[in-house]
Write a protein that holds these residues in place. Structure first.
Motif, mmCIF file in Angstrom:
data_model
loop_
_atom_site.group_PDB
_atom_site.id
_atom_site.type_symbol
_atom_site.label_atom_id
_atom_site.label_comp_id
_atom_site.label_asym_id
_atom_site.label_seq_id
_atom_site.Cartn_x
_atom_site.Cartn_y
_atom_site.Cartn_z
ATOM 1 N N TYR A 73 0.836 -1.205 0.000
ATOM 2 C CA TYR A 73 0.000 0.000 0.000
ATOM 3 C C TYR A 73 0.870 1.255 0.000
ATOM 4 C CZ TYR A 73 -3.351 3.489 1.716
ATOM 5 O OH TYR A 73 -4.119 4.619 1.878
ATOM 6 N N GLY A 74 1.968 1.238 0.757
ATOM 7 C CA GLY A 74 2.889 2.373 0.774
ATOM 8 C C GLY A 74 3.507 2.625 -0.585
ATOM 9 N N ILE A 75 3.865 1.554 -1.301
ATOM 10 C CA ILE A 75 4.404 1.707 -2.654
ATOM 11 C C ILE A 75 3.376 2.358 -3.570
ATOM 12 C CG2 ILE A 75 5.253 0.461 -4.691
ATOM 13 C CD1 ILE A 75 6.295 -1.696 -2.766
ATOM 14 N N PHE A 76 2.147 1.840 -3.515
ATOM 15 C CA PHE A 76 1.095 2.355 -4.399
ATOM 16 C C PHE A 76 0.823 3.836 -4.159
ATOM 17 C CE2 PHE A 76 -3.468 3.372 -4.744
ATOM 18 C CZ PHE A 76 -3.596 3.307 -6.131
ATOM 19 N N VAL A 77 0.629 4.240 -2.901
ATOM 20 C CA VAL A 77 0.253 5.629 -2.647
ATOM 21 C C VAL A 77 1.386 6.579 -3.004
ATOM 22 C CG1 VAL A 77 -1.444 5.023 -0.887
ATOM 23 C CG2 VAL A 77 0.906 5.495 -0.191
ATOM 24 N N PHE A 78 2.629 6.172 -2.789
ATOM 25 C CA PHE A 78 3.764 7.028 -3.146
ATOM 26 C C PHE A 78 3.798 7.270 -4.653
ATOM 27 C CE2 PHE A 78 8.384 7.237 -4.302
ATOM 28 C CZ PHE A 78 8.597 8.526 -3.848
ATOM 29 N N VAL A 79 3.664 6.206 -5.447
ATOM 30 C CA VAL A 79 3.722 6.340 -6.903
ATOM 31 C C VAL A 79 2.491 7.075 -7.428
ATOM 32 C CG1 VAL A 79 3.743 5.062 -9.083
ATOM 33 C CG2 VAL A 79 5.156 4.293 -7.160
ATOM 34 N N TRP A 80 1.322 6.767 -6.896
ATOM 35 C CA TRP A 80 0.090 7.402 -7.386
ATOM 36 C C TRP A 80 0.092 8.896 -7.098
ATOM 37 C CZ3 TRP A 80 -2.977 6.740 -11.065
ATOM 38 C CH2 TRP A 80 -4.293 7.218 -11.081
ATOM 39 N N VAL A 135 9.583 10.713 -21.893
ATOM 40 C CA VAL A 135 10.900 10.971 -21.309
ATOM 41 C C VAL A 135 11.070 10.173 -20.020
ATOM 42 C CG1 VAL A 135 12.353 12.741 -20.223
ATOM 43 C CG2 VAL A 135 11.148 13.243 -22.364
ATOM 44 N N GLY A 136 10.019 10.120 -19.216
ATOM 45 C CA GLY A 136 10.085 9.363 -17.963
ATOM 46 C C GLY A 136 10.301 7.879 -18.193
ATOM 47 N N ILE A 137 9.627 7.313 -19.203
ATOM 48 C CA ILE A 137 9.786 5.888 -19.501
ATOM 49 C C ILE A 137 11.206 5.587 -19.981
ATOM 50 C CG2 ILE A 137 9.059 4.053 -21.083
ATOM 51 C CD1 ILE A 137 6.229 5.267 -20.949
ATOM 52 N N ILE A 138 11.752 6.465 -20.811
ATOM 53 C CA ILE A 138 13.136 6.281 -21.279
ATOM 54 C C ILE A 138 14.108 6.361 -20.107
ATOM 55 C CG2 ILE A 138 14.968 7.284 -22.692
ATOM 56 C CD1 ILE A 138 12.766 8.192 -24.653
ATOM 57 N N ALA A 139 13.899 7.349 -19.232
ATOM 58 C CA ALA A 139 14.770 7.492 -18.057
ATOM 59 C C ALA A 139 14.642 6.277 -17.143
ATOM 60 C CB ALA A 139 14.417 8.765 -17.303
ATOM 61 N N LEU A 140 13.436 5.751 -17.016
ATOM 62 C CA LEU A 140 13.229 4.580 -16.167
ATOM 63 C C LEU A 140 13.967 3.362 -16.731
ATOM 64 C CD1 LEU A 140 11.610 3.706 -13.622
ATOM 65 C CD2 LEU A 140 9.783 2.979 -15.169
ATOM 66 N N HIS A 141 14.007 3.279 -18.049
ATOM 67 C CA HIS A 141 14.699 2.151 -18.678
ATOM 68 C C HIS A 141 16.207 2.193 -18.404
ATOM 69 C CE1 HIS A 141 15.752 -0.895 -21.661
ATOM 70 N NE2 HIS A 141 16.624 -0.035 -22.182
ATOM 71 N N PHE A 142 16.788 3.379 -18.524
ATOM 72 C CA PHE A 142 18.237 3.486 -18.391
ATOM 73 C C PHE A 142 18.696 3.696 -16.946
ATOM 74 C CE2 PHE A 142 17.648 4.624 -22.881
ATOM 75 C CZ PHE A 142 18.594 3.783 -23.467
ATOM 76 N N LEU A 143 17.817 4.274 -16.108
ATOM 77 C CA LEU A 143 18.234 4.597 -14.742
ATOM 78 C C LEU A 143 17.469 3.793 -13.697
ATOM 79 C CD1 LEU A 143 18.340 8.500 -15.135
ATOM 80 C CD2 LEU A 143 20.239 6.880 -15.411
ATOM 81 N N GLY A 144 16.734 2.771 -14.142
ATOM 82 C CA GLY A 144 15.919 2.002 -13.217
ATOM 83 C C GLY A 144 16.707 1.344 -12.115
ATOM 84 N N GLY A 145 17.970 1.042 -12.376
ATOM 85 C CA GLY A 145 18.790 0.395 -11.364
ATOM 86 C C GLY A 145 19.121 1.281 -10.187
ATOM 87 N N MET A 146 18.871 2.581 -10.304
ATOM 88 C CA MET A 146 19.200 3.522 -9.236
ATOM 89 C C MET A 146 18.082 3.638 -8.201
ATOM 90 S SD MET A 146 20.999 6.518 -11.533
ATOM 91 C CE MET A 146 21.386 7.503 -10.081
ATOM 92 N N ILE A 147 16.923 3.035 -8.481
ATOM 93 C CA ILE A 147 15.825 3.089 -7.519
ATOM 94 C C ILE A 147 15.478 1.673 -7.089
ATOM 95 C CG2 ILE A 147 14.903 5.213 -8.539
ATOM 96 C CD1 ILE A 147 12.739 3.535 -9.862
ATOM 97 N N GLY A 280 8.398 9.432 1.296
ATOM 98 C CA GLY A 280 8.714 8.291 0.452
ATOM 99 C C GLY A 280 10.184 8.182 0.116
ATOM 100 N N ILE A 281 10.861 9.328 0.035
ATOM 101 C CA ILE A 281 12.295 9.324 -0.268
ATOM 102 C C ILE A 281 13.108 8.874 0.937
ATOM 103 C CG2 ILE A 281 14.272 10.807 -0.825
ATOM 104 C CD1 ILE A 281 12.349 12.464 -2.558
ATOM 105 N N PHE A 282 12.730 9.312 2.129
ATOM 106 C CA PHE A 282 13.535 9.065 3.318
ATOM 107 C C PHE A 282 13.147 7.798 4.074
ATOM 108 C CE2 PHE A 282 14.665 13.539 2.826
ATOM 109 C CZ PHE A 282 16.000 13.532 3.183
ATOM 110 N N LEU A 283 11.865 7.422 4.015
ATOM 111 C CA LEU A 283 11.392 6.338 4.869
ATOM 112 C C LEU A 283 10.905 5.144 4.043
ATOM 113 C CD1 LEU A 283 9.390 8.457 7.490
ATOM 114 C CD2 LEU A 283 11.770 7.696 7.611
ATOM 115 N N GLN A 287 6.140 3.228 6.509
ATOM 116 C CA GLN A 287 5.962 4.551 7.104
ATOM 117 C C GLN A 287 5.201 5.485 6.168
ATOM 118 O OE1 GLN A 287 6.951 5.563 10.398
ATOM 119 N NE2 GLN A 287 6.907 3.319 10.431
ATOM 120 N N VAL A 288 5.449 5.342 4.866
ATOM 121 C CA VAL A 288 4.676 6.117 3.886
ATOM 122 C C VAL A 288 3.193 5.797 4.023
ATOM 123 C CG1 VAL A 288 4.306 6.575 1.433
ATOM 124 C CG2 VAL A 288 6.626 6.164 2.286
ATOM 125 N N ALA A 289 2.893 4.506 4.178
ATOM 126 C CA ALA A 289 1.504 4.070 4.292
ATOM 127 C C ALA A 289 0.827 4.681 5.510
ATOM 128 C CB ALA A 289 1.448 2.541 4.356
#
Length: 471
Positions: A73-80, A135-147, A280-283, A287-289
């Motif tokens: 649930y925390g993942i979903f609300v952060f992304v949404w 642009v976001g999808i392209i960045a996600l493809h190349f930088l996905g390993g950073m998240i 979401g960045i720090f916790l 905790q986001v949930a």
């Protein structure tokens, strides 16, 4: 107004010349009453919809939290929240610029300009949001390993939904500008959350996992379905009221107003949602949930502000066009009172029931009760000045709003970054409430300085009007 004009045409020419000024004055009075009545009806309808939507949103979040558990649930609300935020920003202010221009064009009978404005706003928002999503999808493809890996697929699905979120905001603004509150608010606040739950439940019954990915798939499908229905409904009603015909496009003039609005509302929207983003960045997602559940529960109070704001924008624009500062001051004072007193009553009731309401999400969520109490302080501080930023925008004081919100956002982010690592979600609540207080104080000062209006829920109407006239 039509009756007055008909009666005037039926008079003999000599009597018409004598009575015409009085009839015109009577028509103006009736027209003003009609405009005010329309604003009040819109406020009432928006208020009812927001009550229903607040209850629906609350129940839907409980369902999702129970269905997925704290982590997913925390993942979903952060992304949404991120997708809603960037979808709104991708409108570049055109969803509010429509509210700024359309009533003026309507009063002038400029239907070609209305057709040009509404079609241009839709296409521009779709083009810009679609480009940003790519642009976001392209960045996600190349930088996905950073998240974190568990964020990758939900973000991808959210980026696909982003253009539809932007188009929905444009349609919302178009309907609000025409005083169509049901068509403006029900798709986003009633239909979409209902469809998210429906699609989520159907997917789980079909064997899908109880995960954030499934929830984002449901949100994606619900967003496309809702916006398509709203697009067809708004388009049909626009054609009925303004018919088909040539379009006049004045993109530079619209952009000159829309872009400062984008800076204002963008900073304001960031101010509203930056706490969830920084948490979401720090916790961790758990905790986001918890923080989001507490904030969402206290957000039951926000529908009061939103309802008044939905009705105030077109009315502010109409009064400003009349150049009646006394009337503007009186209506501004009304909006502050309409915002504060219901917000106080609802806020205290929600806080009193806070422990029970949080327990509906799950036992772990009850630790967010202190977060609710702190957030209420900030909400009430903001309610004291009502939709002051809407007044400034409609009065053409966009640049002042940019500076105001930039200062409040800087305070919000700075406090969040400083307090969250030390105090967790309680630190986020303190930072957010403090930023709301800063925002309210700056809005009060800005409206008084720029317009000569004392915008405060406790101020008496005659004092506000006298001050405005004196300026």
């Amino acid at each position: 107004m039509a009756v007055i004009e008909t009666a005037e045409r039926m008079l003999p020419s000599g009597l018409r010349a004598t009575l015409s000024p009085s009839l015109q004055k009577l028509g103006a009075i009736l027209g003003d009453r009609s405009e005010k009545a329309a604003s009040q009806r819109m406020a009432l309808v928006a208020f009812v919809i927001r009550i229903a939507s607040a209850a629906l949103a609350f129940l839907s979040q409980i369902f999702l939290a129970r269905m997925m558990g704290e982590f997913e649930y925390g993942i979903f609300v952060f992304v949404w929240v991120l997708m809603i935020l960037f979808g709104n920003l991708a409108c570049l202010g055109f969803h509010t610029a429509v509210i700024r221009f359309l009533p003026q064009y309507k009063a002038d009978g400029a239907h070609a300009e209305i057709r040009g404005l509404t079609s241009t706003a839709r296409r521009f928002a779709l083009a810009l949001s679609g480009s940003l999503a790519l642009v976001g999808i392209i960045a996600l493809h190349f930088l996905g390993g950073m998240i974190e890996n568990y964020y990758v697929m939900p973000i991808f699905l959210g980026l696909i939904a982003m253009p539809m979120i932007a188009l929905g905001d444009i349609l919302d603004g178009t309907a609000r500008a025409n005083h169509w509150p049901v068509m403006a608010l029900s798709p986003t606040f009633l239909i979409r959350p209902t469809l998210i739950i429906t699609f989520m439940l159907a997917a789980i019954l079909a064997g899908a996992s109880h995960s954030a990915v499934t929830a984002m798939q449901a949100a994606l499908a619900a967003t496309f379905a809702t916006v398509l229905m709203q697009y067809l409904a708004v388009t049909a009603r626009l054609r009925h009221h303004y018919s088909t015909g040539p379009k006049v496009i004045d993109f530079p003039a619209w952009l000159a107003v829309a872009f400062p609005i984008f800076l204002i509302e963008g900073v304001s929207y960031l101010l509203t949602n930056s706490d969830v983003v920084v948490v979401g960045i720090f916790l961790d997602p758990e905790q986001v949930a918890i923080y989001f559940a507490a904030a969402k529960t206290m957000a039951l109070v926000h529908f009061v502000y939103f309802s008044v704001k939905a009705a105030a924008g077109p009315r502010f624009a109409s009064i400003i066009a009349e150049n009646d500062r006394g009337k503007l001051a009186a209506f501004a004072a009304e909006t502050a009172r309409w915002t504060f007193w219901p917000a106080l009553a609802v806020g205290l009731a929600v806080l009193a029931a806070g422990q029970f309401l949080l327990s509906l999400f799950g036992a772990a969520f009850m630790s967010g009760h202190l977060v609710m109490a702190v957030l209420l302080v900030g909400i009430l501080a903001k309610a004291l000045v009502g939709p002051g930023e809407v007044l400034l925008i409609m009065a053409g004081k966009q640049r002042l709003c940019v500076y105001l919100y930039a200062a409040a956002l800087a305070a919000n982010i700075g406090l969040n970054v400083t307090l969250i690592p030390h105090f967790g979600i309680e630190g986020a609540a303190i930072a957010t409430a403090s930023a709301m207080v800063v925002e309210a104080v700056l809005l009060h000062i800005a409206v008084r300085h720029a317009l000569g209006i004392v915008l405060f829920a406790f101020i008496r109407s005659h004092m506000t009007t006298m001050n405005a006239k004196a300026s």
